[in-house]
Design a protein around this motif. Structure first.
Motif, mmCIF file in Angstrom:
data_model
loop_
_atom_site.group_PDB
_atom_site.id
_atom_site.type_symbol
_atom_site.label_atom_id
_atom_site.label_comp_id
_atom_site.label_asym_id
_atom_site.label_seq_id
_atom_site.Cartn_x
_atom_site.Cartn_y
_atom_site.Cartn_z
ATOM 1 N N THR A 111 0.879 -0.651 0.411
ATOM 2 C CA THR A 111 0.054 -0.169 -0.433
ATOM 3 C C THR A 111 1.042 1.037 0.019
ATOM 4 O O THR A 111 1.015 2.397 -0.446
ATOM 5 C CB THR A 111 -0.778 0.295 1.151
ATOM 6 N N HIS A 112 2.372 1.207 0.408
ATOM 7 C CA HIS A 112 2.872 2.695 0.684
ATOM 8 C C HIS A 112 3.640 2.708 -0.636
ATOM 9 O O HIS A 112 3.748 3.429 -1.466
ATOM 10 C CB HIS A 112 3.837 2.090 2.001
ATOM 11 N N THR A 113 3.885 1.557 -0.849
ATOM 12 C CA THR A 113 4.629 2.178 -2.658
ATOM 13 C C THR A 113 3.669 2.459 -3.586
ATOM 14 O O THR A 113 3.644 3.499 -4.366
ATOM 15 C CB THR A 113 5.072 0.765 -3.361
ATOM 16 N N VAL A 114 2.395 1.760 -3.450
ATOM 17 C CA VAL A 114 0.964 2.458 -4.499
ATOM 18 C C VAL A 114 0.644 3.765 -4.542
ATOM 19 O O VAL A 114 0.462 4.494 -5.111
ATOM 20 C CB VAL A 114 -0.393 1.104 -4.125
ATOM 21 N N ASN A 115 0.613 3.972 -2.691
ATOM 22 C CA ASN A 115 0.851 5.689 -2.471
ATOM 23 C C ASN A 115 1.656 6.528 -2.987
ATOM 24 O O ASN A 115 1.009 7.811 -3.289
ATOM 25 C CB ASN A 115 0.374 5.483 -1.435
ATOM 26 N N GLN A 116 2.494 6.266 -2.646
ATOM 27 C CA GLN A 116 3.929 6.744 -3.604
ATOM 28 C C GLN A 116 3.564 7.125 -4.987
ATOM 29 O O GLN A 116 4.337 8.222 -5.667
ATOM 30 C CB GLN A 116 4.866 5.973 -3.213
ATOM 31 N N ILE A 117 2.924 5.950 -5.865
ATOM 32 C CA ILE A 117 2.803 6.286 -6.749
ATOM 33 C C ILE A 117 1.686 7.040 -7.703
ATOM 34 O O ILE A 117 1.684 8.074 -8.115
ATOM 35 C CB ILE A 117 2.888 4.786 -7.656
ATOM 36 N N ILE A 118 0.264 6.988 -6.504
ATOM 37 C CA ILE A 118 -0.371 7.981 -7.523
ATOM 38 C C ILE A 118 0.227 9.348 -6.949
ATOM 39 O O ILE A 118 -0.723 10.203 -7.732
ATOM 40 C CB ILE A 118 -1.693 7.404 -5.864
ATOM 41 N N LEU A 130 -3.691 18.971 -5.805
ATOM 42 C CA LEU A 130 -4.635 16.760 -5.601
ATOM 43 C C LEU A 130 -3.912 16.266 -4.523
ATOM 44 O O LEU A 130 -4.200 15.256 -3.865
ATOM 45 C CB LEU A 130 -5.084 16.589 -6.607
ATOM 46 N N GLY A 131 -2.083 16.463 -4.980
ATOM 47 C CA GLY A 131 -1.450 15.551 -4.648
ATOM 48 C C GLY A 131 -1.191 15.630 -3.356
ATOM 49 O O GLY A 131 -1.087 14.817 -2.347
ATOM 50 N N ASP A 132 -1.030 17.034 -2.848
ATOM 51 C CA ASP A 132 -1.378 16.977 -1.105
ATOM 52 C C ASP A 132 -2.712 17.245 -0.257
ATOM 53 O O ASP A 132 -2.306 15.999 0.675
ATOM 54 C CB ASP A 132 -0.445 19.099 -1.031
ATOM 55 N N CYS A 133 -3.869 16.905 -1.024
ATOM 56 C CA CYS A 133 -5.198 16.280 -0.265
ATOM 57 C C CYS A 133 -4.790 14.869 -0.337
ATOM 58 O O CYS A 133 -5.062 14.137 0.144
ATOM 59 C CB CYS A 133 -6.003 16.969 -1.588
ATOM 60 N N PHE A 134 -4.091 14.474 -1.030
ATOM 61 C CA PHE A 134 -4.014 12.617 -1.815
ATOM 62 C C PHE A 134 -3.422 12.315 -0.231
ATOM 63 O O PHE A 134 -3.661 11.365 0.854
ATOM 64 C CB PHE A 134 -3.862 12.685 -2.959
ATOM 65 N N SER A 138 -3.890 10.383 2.768
ATOM 66 C CA SER A 138 -3.249 8.803 2.673
ATOM 67 C C SER A 138 -2.544 8.631 4.102
ATOM 68 O O SER A 138 -2.310 7.601 4.643
ATOM 69 C CB SER A 138 -2.967 8.303 1.686
ATOM 70 N N GLY A 139 -2.086 10.026 4.307
ATOM 71 C CA GLY A 139 -1.416 9.648 5.369
ATOM 72 C C GLY A 139 0.438 9.670 5.510
ATOM 73 O O GLY A 139 1.295 8.677 6.286
ATOM 74 N N GLU A 140 0.612 9.976 3.688
ATOM 75 C CA GLU A 140 1.586 9.766 3.584
ATOM 76 C C GLU A 140 2.654 10.661 3.149
ATOM 77 O O GLU A 140 2.311 10.878 2.148
ATOM 78 C CB GLU A 140 1.422 8.850 1.924
ATOM 79 N N SER A 141 3.074 11.341 4.334
ATOM 80 C CA SER A 141 3.989 12.807 4.696
ATOM 81 C C SER A 141 5.055 12.245 4.094
ATOM 82 O O SER A 141 5.357 13.381 3.231
ATOM 83 C CB SER A 141 4.113 12.946 5.845
ATOM 84 N N GLU A 142 5.910 11.206 3.471
ATOM 85 C CA GLU A 142 7.207 10.667 3.071
ATOM 86 C C GLU A 142 6.964 10.890 1.392
ATOM 87 O O GLU A 142 8.137 11.308 0.843
ATOM 88 C CB GLU A 142 8.262 9.290 3.069
ATOM 89 N N ALA A 143 5.923 11.055 1.022
ATOM 90 C CA ALA A 143 6.240 11.257 -0.326
ATOM 91 C C ALA A 143 6.173 12.959 -0.703
ATOM 92 O O ALA A 143 5.950 12.976 -2.219
ATOM 93 C CB ALA A 143 4.964 10.733 -1.006
ATOM 94 N N THR A 144 6.265 13.833 -0.559
ATOM 95 C CA THR A 144 6.072 15.064 -0.845
ATOM 96 C C THR A 144 7.111 15.671 -1.055
ATOM 97 O O THR A 144 7.588 16.747 -1.392
ATOM 98 C CB THR A 144 5.575 16.345 0.987
#
Length: 385
Positions: A111-118, A130-134, A138-144
């Motif tokens: 799930t973590h990898t999929v969230n980063q891809i999205i 939209l990316g910030d909202c996602f 999703s709680g994926e703060s690392e993807a910022t």
């Protein structure tokens, strides 16, 4: 069923629709002309006519309309169109399976990898809000970390749309060594555009000064290109009617924006195309085959979810082939680390397991299945694609 059959059916429906529309307009025009003629008669004798005469005009109009039968004419063409539409809908239903869930397989995704891809897809497309909202939801703060570089890229591209090359030139100058390692002439192309802009809007002296400062360092590797640009100096202010008018084409800006995007993504270690877009596009191409396979297996009462390897090839086209694939001509198995392709002395290639089966021992000679020459396992060499 081939798409050509569906296209032919669609063309027939479209033709019926055009005929129906044309017929409807013809009937409307006929009714309109009859009404206009009746009104003209009533206006021409308005002062001298009696109510009975007006009534007779209206009765005459009613008689003509009944004789014309506009409703019957419209019903006939509309019926033909409805029949064609009904057949087309049945053809679509037969050709396309709307329930794509049959091709679904239970796969454990990270799930973590999929969230980063999205999230990366949204930022790559410039959809930063939209990316910030996602990411927040999703709680994926690392993807910022993906946001900042793509934000810079879009700021450069937006500036280029306004014919402002300064941000792009600054980025290219900062990354000039990496661009040279990629054998990219992006920096020169940016300076060329800037030179042409100065030549059109500024003076010949300004353009010459810019060329001496920024184009001269490229002369040793791109002399022919520099010579063309120097020839443009003779046509300062009127480049559009010169032999070098091609430099003014808007396509240069479009192609350069695309090349900058490619190089920007490359230096980030990212692919030019969004991975999510590629996966979806490949899935759309492969979906018909997977649906057909799932239906066949269901009819034979075989378990689709339990399969480890597809029994049929899924042709996705050359645009989705990112690495070489070897399929053994004997076993039809795809090469892998455990079963790599092996080159025999005769030049033919088989998978390792096929060679072992043919030899039956490491020292025994065996005949190549495609030529008369013989070989042993020891003389076969692994191939690396």
């Amino acid at each position: 069923m081939e798409l050509s059959t569906i296209k032919d059916a669609f063309d027939r429906v479209a033709k019926k629709q055009r005929l129906s529309s044309s017929k409807a307009q013809e009937v409307i025009d006929q009714v309109g002309r009859e009404i206009e003629q009746a009104l003209t008669k009533m206006h021409s004798v308005h002062d001298s006519t009696s109510s009975s005469d007006q009534k007779s005009i209206l009765m005459e109009l009613n008689s003509k309309l009944n004789e014309m039968g506009p409703l019957k004419q419209l019903e006939g063409s509309q019926k033909e169109l409805n029949v064609a539409l009904s057949k087309y809908a049945k053809l679509l239903e037969k050709s396309f399976n709307p329930d794509i869930s049959k091709a679904y397989r239970n796969v454990d995704f990270d799930t973590h990898t999929v969230n980063q891809i999205i999230a990366g897809h949204f930022y790559r497309r410039g959809l930063f809000d939209l990316g910030d909202c996602f990411i927040n939801e999703s709680g994926e703060s690392e993807a910022t970390y993906l946001k900042s570089p793509f934000l810079e890229m879009y700021q450069i591209l937006e500036a280029m749309k306004c014919r402002n090359l300064e941000p792009a030139l600054n980025w290219a100058t900062t990354n000039c060594e990496k661009l040279m390692q990629n054998r990219s002439s992006l920096e020169l192309k940016l300076h060329r555009l800037q030179f042409v802009e100065i030549l059109q809007k500024g003076t010949r002296a300004d353009a010459l000064t810019y060329a001496r400062t920024y184009l001269a360092p490229f002369a040793s590797r791109h002399m022919a290109e520099i010579q063309k640009l120097m020839g443009c100096l003779l046509w300062a202010g009127r480049l559009d009617c010169s032999p070098y008018a091609e430099f003014l084409s808007p396509t240069h800006w479009e192609k350069l924006a695309e090349e900058l995007t490619q190089q920007f993504c490359c230096l980030l270690g990212q692919s030019f195309e969004s991975p999510l877009s590629v996966v979806i596009a490949a899935g759309v191409q492969g979906l018909p085959t997977l649906l057909k396979l799932a239906n066949v297996m269901a009819s034979k009462k075989q378990e689709w979810q339990a399969m480890k390897q597809l029994p049929v090839p899924v042709d996705l086209g050359s645009e989705f082939q990112f690495h070489s694939i070897f399929v053994c001509p004997v076993s039809r198995d795809q090469g892998s680390e455990e079963n790599p392709p092996m080159l025999m002395p005769c030049g033919h290639v088989l998978c390792k397991q096929s060679i072992v089966k043919l030899s039956k021992s490491s020292t025994r000679t065996f005949k190549c299945p495609y030529c008369p020459l013989e070989a042993t396992v020891a003389v076969c060499r692994q191939l690396y694609f």
